[in-house]
Design a protein around this motif. Structure first.
Motif, PDB file in Angstrom:
ATOM      1  N   GLY A  91       0.790  -1.222   0.000  1.00  0.00           N
ATOM      2  CA  GLY A  91       0.000   0.000   0.000  1.00  0.00           C
ATOM      3  C   GLY A  91       0.820   1.268   0.000  1.00  0.00           C
ATOM      4  O   GLY A  91       0.286   2.353   0.140  1.00  0.00           O
ATOM      5  N   THR A  92       2.142   1.165  -0.144  1.00  0.00           N
ATOM      6  CA  THR A  92       2.979   2.355  -0.159  1.00  0.00           C
ATOM      7  C   THR A  92       3.853   2.351  -1.394  1.00  0.00           C
ATOM      8  O   THR A  92       3.960   1.363  -2.102  1.00  0.00           O
ATOM      9  CB  THR A  92       3.905   2.419   1.074  1.00  0.00           C
ATOM     10  OG1 THR A  92       4.870   1.373   0.975  1.00  0.00           O
ATOM     11  CG2 THR A  92       3.121   2.268   2.361  1.00  0.00           C
ATOM     12  N   THR A 137      -6.221   7.993   9.473  1.00  0.00           N
ATOM     13  CA  THR A 137      -4.937   8.332   8.871  1.00  0.00           C
ATOM     14  C   THR A 137      -4.159   9.299   9.762  1.00  0.00           C
ATOM     15  O   THR A 137      -4.723   9.903  10.687  1.00  0.00           O
ATOM     16  CB  THR A 137      -5.133   8.992   7.497  1.00  0.00           C
ATOM     17  OG1 THR A 137      -5.817  10.243   7.683  1.00  0.00           O
ATOM     18  CG2 THR A 137      -5.931   8.099   6.563  1.00  0.00           C
ATOM     19  N   GLN A 162      -0.018   3.436   7.947  1.00  0.00           N
ATOM     20  CA  GLN A 162      -0.725   2.164   7.858  1.00  0.00           C
ATOM     21  C   GLN A 162      -1.347   1.817   9.211  1.00  0.00           C
ATOM     22  O   GLN A 162      -0.781   2.155  10.256  1.00  0.00           O
ATOM     23  CB  GLN A 162       0.232   1.058   7.425  1.00  0.00           C
ATOM     24  CG  GLN A 162       0.887   1.326   6.073  1.00  0.00           C
ATOM     25  CD  GLN A 162       1.744   0.167   5.620  1.00  0.00           C
ATOM     26  OE1 GLN A 162       1.339  -0.987   5.689  1.00  0.00           O
ATOM     27  NE2 GLN A 162       2.937   0.463   5.151  1.00  0.00           N
TER      28      GLN A 162
END
Length: 210
Positions: free
Chosen positions: A15-16, A79, A52
């Motif tokens: 996810g990064t 977040t 995350q």
């Protein structure tokens, strides 16, 4: 004194963006484009690579204390940007980031002798934080300089306050660009050898690592 290896493109967190030799000047999808200078005062690095659920932690406003008592076992769905609107945020150390463990070095002393060559850091109220990536999970261990305890390695079960957060004194934790973002090592011995070059001793329960 040996320098740590650069972070390769193979070190990728789900996810990064890839952690490809990350520097403020060349990270992101458009590496040829310059990064605005004022981005250093924001949680840019944390939002890009560490934002995350299993890493971030909700922290009380102007504090280091997590909102949840059992924060170690509770992922944070909000977040970093949302957490900063209501308080501070922390980063769980000893957590997986791609093929590595994300850890941190917390130094509670100020001084140029603790500024490692070509490595960016987080400026705190009392000292500095460095972000680490290790293949093997290290212990939570104290650090000594000339016989005086100066800080600690933050690993599993710990959390460290991220840049953009505000200390109780009013000082903002600020990312300072000096080159690479993460110090990367295979394990504690390689980590200890690097610090020994700066006169810093990593001490475990069974004695120092040489």
């Amino acid at each position: 004194m040996s320098e740590p290896a650069s972070i390769s493109i193979s070190v990728t967190a789900t996810g990064t963006a890839p952690l490809h030799g990350i520097t403020v000047a060349n990270c992101g999808k458009n590496c040829s484009l310059p990064i605005k200078k004022n981005i250093k005062s924001l949680p840019f690095i944390e939002e890009k690579y560490l934002d995350q659920p299993h890493i971030r932690v909700a922290i009380h406003k102007n504090s280091k204390k997590p909102v949840l008592e059992n924060w170690v076992n509770h992922p944070e769905n909000r977040t970093i940007g949302k957490l900063l609107k209501i308080g501070n945020y922390g980063l769980r150390t000893g957590t997986k980031l791609g093929e590595y463990y994300f850890c941190a070095l917390d130094i509670d002393k100020k001084g140029e002798q603790f500024h490692f060559s070509q490595i960016s850091y987080i400026k705190t109220s009392k000292g500095i934080h460095y972000y680490l990536l290790l293949k093997k999970l290290p212990e939570n261990s104290p650090l000594f300089y000339q016989g005086e305890k100066i800080g600690r390695v933050m690993s599993f079960g710990k959390q460290i306050i991220g840049s953009g957060s505000i200390h109780s004194s009013g000082i903002i934790y600020q990312f300072m660009e000096r080159g690479e973002v993460f110090l990367k090592f295979k394990g504690e011995k390689e980590l200890a050898n690097y610090w020994n070059g700066y006169g810093i001793v990593l001490e475990k329960k069974n004695g120092s690592i040489n």
